[in-house]
Scaffold this motif. Structure first.
Motif, PDB file in Angstrom:
ATOM      1  N   ILE A   1       2.423   4.692   0.773  1.00  0.00           N
ATOM      2  CA  ILE A   1       2.264   5.516   1.974  1.00  0.00           C
ATOM      3  C   ILE A   1       3.158   6.751   1.928  1.00  0.00           C
ATOM      4  O   ILE A   1       4.126   6.819   1.167  1.00  0.00           O
TER       5      ILE A   1
ATOM      6  N   LYS B   1       0.863  -1.175   0.000  1.00  0.00           N
ATOM      7  CA  LYS B   1       0.000   0.000   0.000  1.00  0.00           C
ATOM      8  C   LYS B   1       0.904   1.232   0.000  1.00  0.00           C
ATOM      9  O   LYS B   1       1.720   1.405   0.910  1.00  0.00           O
TER      10      LYS B   1
ATOM     11  N   ASN C   1       3.926   1.460  -4.504  1.00  0.00           N
ATOM     12  CA  ASN C   1       3.307   0.144  -4.329  1.00  0.00           C
ATOM     13  C   ASN C   1       4.291  -1.014  -4.504  1.00  0.00           C
ATOM     14  O   ASN C   1       3.939  -2.166  -4.273  1.00  0.00           O
TER      15      ASN C   1
ATOM     16  N   ASN D   1      -3.678  13.336  -0.998  1.00  0.00           N
ATOM     17  CA  ASN D   1      -2.977  13.319   0.286  1.00  0.00           C
ATOM     18  C   ASN D   1      -1.574  13.906   0.176  1.00  0.00           C
ATOM     19  O   ASN D   1      -1.102  14.557   1.102  1.00  0.00           O
TER      20      ASN D   1
ATOM     21  N   ILE E   1       0.225   8.169   6.260  1.00  0.00           N
ATOM     22  CA  ILE E   1      -1.024   8.382   5.529  1.00  0.00           C
ATOM     23  C   ILE E   1      -0.922   7.693   4.177  1.00  0.00           C
ATOM     24  O   ILE E   1       0.178   7.382   3.711  1.00  0.00           O
ATOM     25  N   ASP E   2      -2.063   7.443   3.551  1.00  0.00           N
ATOM     26  CA  ASP E   2      -2.065   6.846   2.219  1.00  0.00           C
ATOM     27  C   ASP E   2      -1.394   7.785   1.233  1.00  0.00           C
ATOM     28  O   ASP E   2      -1.585   9.004   1.294  1.00  0.00           O
ATOM     29  N   ASN E   3      -0.623   7.209   0.317  1.00  0.00           N
ATOM     30  CA  ASN E   3       0.061   7.985  -0.716  1.00  0.00           C
ATOM     31  C   ASN E   3      -0.817   8.016  -1.958  1.00  0.00           C
ATOM     32  O   ASN E   3      -0.880   7.048  -2.712  1.00  0.00           O
ATOM     33  N   ASN E   4      -1.515   9.124  -2.130  1.00  0.00           N
ATOM     34  CA  ASN E   4      -2.287   9.376  -3.349  1.00  0.00           C
ATOM     35  C   ASN E   4      -2.128  10.864  -3.665  1.00  0.00           C
ATOM     36  O   ASN E   4      -1.646  11.626  -2.820  1.00  0.00           O
TER      37      ASN E   4
END
Length: 129
Positions: A8, A6, A85, A64, A58-61
């Motif tokens: 991050i 995932k 990923n 964000n 935190i999620d890496n998108n």
């Protein structure tokens, strides 16, 4: 084929030049900033150059990342750790420095030497080599 992770981001509000009280206050404010922006987070502790820093994962998108950069700049942070990923990590510097490749993720239950991140909810140590 590499394992899938995932993506991050890891960041902190810690400043080596500040008092423990100020760093604790800024850590709480960083969490509040994420909540206000609707960003979910996990707690971790980063160790960088021997200093332990309460930090957030935190999620890496793209959304964000934009929020993280703005907030990190407000707390005068030097960089944000970004992992993709494939478990490949880099430091994104916020003040006109090129990104620094850290390597690939390594996870252990044993505390490593040097720089690492301890992930509170999984009780694992993460390094990048």
């Amino acid at each position: 084929m590499k394992s899938q992770y995932k993506p991050i981001l890891i960041l902190s509000a810690y400043q080596i030049s500040e008092t423990q009280a100020t760093n604790s206050k800024n850590h709480l404010l960083l969490g509040t900033s994420f909540k206000s922006a609707g960003v979910k987070f996990r707690h971790c502790t980063g160790v960088c150059k021997g200093a332990k820093e309460p930090s957030f994962i935190i999620d890496n998108n793209p959304d964000n990342l934009e929020v993280a950069i703005k907030i990190a700049q407000q707390f005068d942070q030097e960089s944000i750790l970004q992992m993709d990923n494939e478990g490949r990590a880099q430091l994104i510097f916020l003040k006109n420095r090129p990104k620094k490749v850290l390597g690939f993720i390594s996870v252990s239950n044993i505390e490593p030497e040097g720089d690492y991140t301890y992930v509170n909810d999984t009780q694992e140590y993460v390094t990048f080599k």
